[in-house]
Design a protein around this motif. Structure first.
Motif, PDB file in Angstrom:
ATOM      1  N   GLY A 138      89.944  -1.380 -19.451  1.00  0.00           N
ATOM      2  CA  GLY A 138      89.925  -0.241 -20.357  1.00  0.00           C
ATOM      3  C   GLY A 138      88.724   0.658 -20.155  1.00  0.00           C
ATOM      4  N   MET A 143      90.590   3.913 -20.602  1.00  0.00           N
ATOM      5  CA  MET A 143      91.797   3.771 -21.420  1.00  0.00           C
ATOM      6  C   MET A 143      91.418   2.988 -22.674  1.00  0.00           C
ATOM      7  SD  MET A 143      94.589   2.925 -18.410  1.00  0.00           S
ATOM      8  CE  MET A 143      95.947   2.798 -19.580  1.00  0.00           C
ATOM      9  N   ASN A 145      92.900   2.583 -25.403  1.00  0.00           N
ATOM     10  CA  ASN A 145      93.952   1.778 -26.031  1.00  0.00           C
ATOM     11  C   ASN A 145      93.893   0.331 -25.553  1.00  0.00           C
ATOM     12  OD1 ASN A 145      94.950   3.904 -27.528  1.00  0.00           O
ATOM     13  ND2 ASN A 145      96.507   4.486 -26.021  1.00  0.00           N
ATOM     14  N   GLY A 148      91.100  -1.310 -27.300  1.00  0.00           N
ATOM     15  CA  GLY A 148      91.490  -1.621 -28.678  1.00  0.00           C
ATOM     16  C   GLY A 148      92.303  -2.901 -28.779  1.00  0.00           C
ATOM     17  N   VAL A 149      93.245  -3.070 -27.842  1.00  0.00           N
ATOM     18  CA  VAL A 149      94.039  -4.306 -27.819  1.00  0.00           C
ATOM     19  C   VAL A 149      93.131  -5.498 -27.528  1.00  0.00           C
ATOM     20  CG1 VAL A 149      95.887  -5.560 -26.644  1.00  0.00           C
ATOM     21  CG2 VAL A 149      96.148  -3.122 -27.127  1.00  0.00           C
ATOM     22  N   ARG A 226      85.687   6.750 -28.683  1.00  0.00           N
ATOM     23  CA  ARG A 226      86.785   7.469 -29.307  1.00  0.00           C
ATOM     24  C   ARG A 226      86.289   8.824 -29.833  1.00  0.00           C
ATOM     25  NH1 ARG A 226      92.103   5.715 -29.069  1.00  0.00           N
ATOM     26  NH2 ARG A 226      92.447   6.177 -31.279  1.00  0.00           N
TER      27      ARG A 226
END
Length: 226
Positions: A138, A143, A145, A148-149, A226
């Motif tokens: 990430g 990335m 997202n 976040g996962v 973010r």
């Protein structure tokens, strides 16, 4: 990603964890040289406590996986004790054996935190294995997202460690009480039992603290990106 202010706290927690591991080994070795007044081995003490608790179906086995590899296997209903604990009659042997029996008693009584820990294990196991790859991928690919996962999965692993703390403390408390109630240790030996069990508990505290700080670090980085 190379360095974050939270790393100062993480390094401090790492130092605490390393010190705790050294303390565990030191206390175990120190009290393994002190013979218990009962002259019973760890295996005998484990069997005695289990039988007194009506757990005659729980087996006590000799584990050959090395020192401090002692554990309770809930699937096989078996307490497995390492060489110095199984055959040893020291304060350390009795402390460790009684602690593992404490987990067997928790299992039998459906101790809430142990039940929760078992349910969290599959997700925590996946989280601890996948989260590092999601973090690296990430951040390298930008990335968020994926990051976040990774945070969600890592949070499950951290929660598992947090839940482990009361499970371990409760097992140690049960161990102390049973050793005293059954007259398996003398009053003067309670200090040694406490030293061995407290040192072991400190390793769980240190590792959990480090995991929590790492989780906070990744959350802060995620929010910043973010």
């Amino acid at each position: 990603m190379i360095f974050h202010p939270m790393d100062f706290l993480i390094f401090a927690a790492l130092g605490l964890a390393l010190w705790a591991q050294t303390k565990v080994k030191g206390n175990f070795e120190k009290w393994s040289r002190v013979r218990a007044s009962s002259n019973l081995t760890g295996a005998q003490v484990a069997r005695l406590i289990l039988d007194k608790e009506g757990l005659s179906h729980v087996k006590v086995e000799h584990s050959r996986n090395g020192t401090l590899s002692d554990h309770y296997d809930p699937t096989a209903k078996t307490v497995r004790l390492s060489d110095p604990v199984y055959a040893g009659n020291s304060i350390s042997s009795l402390a460790v054996a009684a602690h593992e029996v404490g987990h067997a008693i928790q299992d039998d009584t459906r101790y809430g935190m142990l039940v929760l820990r078992h349910r969290l294990f599959p997700l925590a196991n996946i989280g601890s294995q996948l989260a590092p790859f999601l973090f690296i991928g990430g951040f390298l690919l930008n990335m968020m997202n994926l990051v976040g996962v990774g945070i969600i999965l890592f949070a499950a692993a951290v929660l598992f460690q947090v839940v482990t703390l009361p499970v371990e403390f409760d097992a140690s408390n049960r161990a102390r009480k049973k050793l005293i109630e059954l007259g398996l240790i003398a009053n003067r030996e309670e200090k040694g039992i406490g030293n061995v069990l407290n040192a072991a508990a400190l390793t769980y505290v240190a590792s959990t603290l480090m995991a929590i700080l790492q989780l906070i670090k990744f959350i802060l980085i995620f929010r910043g990106r973010r």
